[in-house]
Design a protein around this motif. Structure first.
Motif, PDB file in Angstrom:
ATOM      1  N   GLN A  48       0.831  -1.204   0.000  1.00  0.00           N
ATOM      2  CA  GLN A  48       0.000   0.000   0.000  1.00  0.00           C
ATOM      3  C   GLN A  48       0.870   1.260   0.000  1.00  0.00           C
ATOM      4  N   ASP A  49       1.935   1.244   0.787  1.00  0.00           N
ATOM      5  CA  ASP A  49       2.819   2.410   0.844  1.00  0.00           C
ATOM      6  C   ASP A  49       3.539   2.636  -0.478  1.00  0.00           C
ATOM      7  N   LEU A  50       3.933   1.557  -1.122  1.00  0.00           N
ATOM      8  CA  LEU A  50       4.655   1.697  -2.391  1.00  0.00           C
ATOM      9  C   LEU A  50       3.793   2.319  -3.479  1.00  0.00           C
ATOM     10  N   VAL A  51       2.482   2.142  -3.393  1.00  0.00           N
ATOM     11  CA  VAL A  51       1.572   2.768  -4.359  1.00  0.00           C
ATOM     12  C   VAL A  51       1.784   4.278  -4.366  1.00  0.00           C
ATOM     13  N   ALA A  52       1.976   4.852  -3.187  1.00  0.00           N
ATOM     14  CA  ALA A  52       2.159   6.303  -3.086  1.00  0.00           C
ATOM     15  C   ALA A  52       3.395   6.765  -3.850  1.00  0.00           C
ATOM     16  N   PHE A  53       4.418   5.938  -3.892  1.00  0.00           N
ATOM     17  CA  PHE A  53       5.646   6.315  -4.589  1.00  0.00           C
ATOM     18  C   PHE A  53       5.580   6.001  -6.075  1.00  0.00           C
ATOM     19  N   ARG A  54       4.669   5.130  -6.459  1.00  0.00           N
ATOM     20  CA  ARG A  54       4.522   4.786  -7.880  1.00  0.00           C
ATOM     21  C   ARG A  54       3.632   5.770  -8.625  1.00  0.00           C
ATOM     22  N   ARG A  55       2.749   6.438  -7.912  1.00  0.00           N
ATOM     23  CA  ARG A  55       1.837   7.387  -8.572  1.00  0.00           C
ATOM     24  C   ARG A  55       2.605   8.644  -8.976  1.00  0.00           C
ATOM     25  N   GLU A  56       2.439   9.012 -10.214  1.00  0.00           N
ATOM     26  CA  GLU A  56       3.128  10.203 -10.693  1.00  0.00           C
ATOM     27  C   GLU A  56       2.256  11.448 -10.575  1.00  0.00           C
ATOM     28  N   LYS A  57       0.945  11.243 -10.539  1.00  0.00           N
ATOM     29  CA  LYS A  57       0.029  12.378 -10.442  1.00  0.00           C
ATOM     30  C   LYS A  57       0.157  13.019  -9.065  1.00  0.00           C
ATOM     31  N   ARG A  58       0.278  14.332  -9.069  1.00  0.00           N
ATOM     32  CA  ARG A  58       0.415  15.081  -7.829  1.00  0.00           C
ATOM     33  C   ARG A  58      -0.943  15.269  -7.167  1.00  0.00           C
ATOM     34  N   LEU A  59      -0.941  15.427  -5.863  1.00  0.00           N
ATOM     35  CA  LEU A  59      -2.174  15.778  -5.164  1.00  0.00           C
ATOM     36  C   LEU A  59      -2.582  17.179  -5.599  1.00  0.00           C
ATOM     37  N   PRO A  60      -3.869  17.444  -5.717  1.00  0.00           N
ATOM     38  CA  PRO A  60      -4.315  18.788  -6.102  1.00  0.00           C
ATOM     39  C   PRO A  60      -3.866  19.828  -5.070  1.00  0.00           C
ATOM     40  N   GLU A  61      -3.597  21.025  -5.543  1.00  0.00           N
ATOM     41  CA  GLU A  61      -3.122  22.092  -4.655  1.00  0.00           C
ATOM     42  C   GLU A  61      -4.115  22.413  -3.554  1.00  0.00           C
ATOM     43  N   ASP A  62      -5.421  22.356  -3.863  1.00  0.00           N
ATOM     44  CA  ASP A  62      -6.392  22.647  -2.808  1.00  0.00           C
ATOM     45  C   ASP A  62      -6.371  21.586  -1.708  1.00  0.00           C
ATOM     46  N   LEU A  63      -6.114  20.327  -2.058  1.00  0.00           N
ATOM     47  CA  LEU A  63      -5.982  19.273  -1.050  1.00  0.00           C
ATOM     48  C   LEU A  63      -4.703  19.475  -0.235  1.00  0.00           C
ATOM     49  N   MET A  64      -3.615  19.824  -0.898  1.00  0.00           N
ATOM     50  CA  MET A  64      -2.365  20.108  -0.172  1.00  0.00           C
ATOM     51  C   MET A  64      -2.598  21.232   0.836  1.00  0.00           C
ATOM     52  N   TRP A  65      -3.354  22.256   0.431  1.00  0.00           N
ATOM     53  CA  TRP A  65      -3.626  23.378   1.322  1.00  0.00           C
ATOM     54  C   TRP A  65      -4.482  22.941   2.511  1.00  0.00           C
ATOM     55  N   GLU A  66      -5.480  22.101   2.268  1.00  0.00           N
ATOM     56  CA  GLU A  66      -6.319  21.615   3.363  1.00  0.00           C
ATOM     57  C   GLU A  66      -5.494  20.808   4.368  1.00  0.00           C
ATOM     58  N   ILE A  67      -4.570  19.999   3.880  1.00  0.00           N
ATOM     59  CA  ILE A  67      -3.682  19.239   4.773  1.00  0.00           C
ATOM     60  C   ILE A  67      -2.819  20.205   5.575  1.00  0.00           C
ATOM     61  N   ASP A  68      -2.285  21.213   4.923  1.00  0.00           N
ATOM     62  CA  ASP A  68      -1.468  22.219   5.613  1.00  0.00           C
ATOM     63  C   ASP A  68      -2.282  22.943   6.687  1.00  0.00           C
ATOM     64  N   ARG A  69      -3.544  23.238   6.391  1.00  0.00           N
ATOM     65  CA  ARG A  69      -4.393  23.923   7.368  1.00  0.00           C
ATOM     66  C   ARG A  69      -4.591  23.075   8.620  1.00  0.00           C
ATOM     67  N   VAL A  70      -4.788  21.773   8.437  1.00  0.00           N
ATOM     68  CA  VAL A  70      -4.918  20.884   9.597  1.00  0.00           C
ATOM     69  C   VAL A  70      -3.628  20.931  10.413  1.00  0.00           C
ATOM     70  N   HIS A  71      -2.509  20.878   9.719  1.00  0.00           N
ATOM     71  CA  HIS A  71      -1.216  20.927  10.418  1.00  0.00           C
ATOM     72  C   HIS A  71      -1.062  22.226  11.208  1.00  0.00           C
ATOM     73  N   MET A  72      -1.390  23.338  10.588  1.00  0.00           N
ATOM     74  CA  MET A  72      -1.203  24.630  11.260  1.00  0.00           C
ATOM     75  C   MET A  72      -2.091  24.760  12.495  1.00  0.00           C
ATOM     76  N   ARG A  73      -3.234  24.119  12.468  1.00  0.00           N
ATOM     77  CA  ARG A  73      -4.132  24.191  13.626  1.00  0.00           C
ATOM     78  C   ARG A  73      -3.738  23.226  14.739  1.00  0.00           C
ATOM     79  N   ASN A  74      -2.908  22.238  14.440  1.00  0.00           N
ATOM     80  CA  ASN A  74      -2.660  21.164  15.390  1.00  0.00           C
ATOM     81  C   ASN A  74      -1.193  20.916  15.723  1.00  0.00           C
ATOM     82  N   ARG A  75      -0.307  21.788  15.338  1.00  0.00           N
ATOM     83  CA  ARG A  75       1.085  21.578  15.705  1.00  0.00           C
ATOM     84  C   ARG A  75       1.306  21.989  17.155  1.00  0.00           C
ATOM     85  N   LEU A  76       2.523  22.019  17.610  1.00  0.00           N
ATOM     86  CA  LEU A  76       2.802  22.387  18.995  1.00  0.00           C
ATOM     87  C   LEU A  76       2.075  23.681  19.346  1.00  0.00           C
TER      88      LEU A  76
END
Length: 96
Positions: A48-76
């Protein structure tokens, strides 16, 4: 941490991806990240993990931003920020 994990899992589900794949693909797309470590307890997890490295298509920028927003709200607590609105797309600091 529990709330962040729930939100990450929700984003993965919305994107139709396993959570591990979402995490690894996010890490691969981050500037400055030179490696992503995986830890598995079965061959199935490794596959399952190797699938992530085999996919060439990038995650959409809006999804990357949503992940970043979760991080910014929940870091130290000293670094966290609840003032990261959806309309601030791409704005804000991710690194500590």
């Amino acid at each position: 941490a529990t709330e962040a994990t729930r939100r990450y899992a929700g984003l993965a589900k919305e994107a139709g991806l396993p959570l591990a794949e979402l995490a690894l693909r996010w890490a691969r797309q981050r500037p400055g990240v030179t490696s992503a470590l995986v830890g598995t307890s079965s061959l199935e997890q490794l596959d399952q993990d190797l699938v992530a490295f085999r996919r060439e298509k990038r995650l959409p920028e809006d999804l990357m931003w949503e992940i970043d927003r979760v991080h910014m709200r929940n870091r130290l607590p000293i670094f966290s920020s609840a003032s990261v609105a959806r309309e601030q797309f791409g704005e804000g600091e991710i690194g500590e």
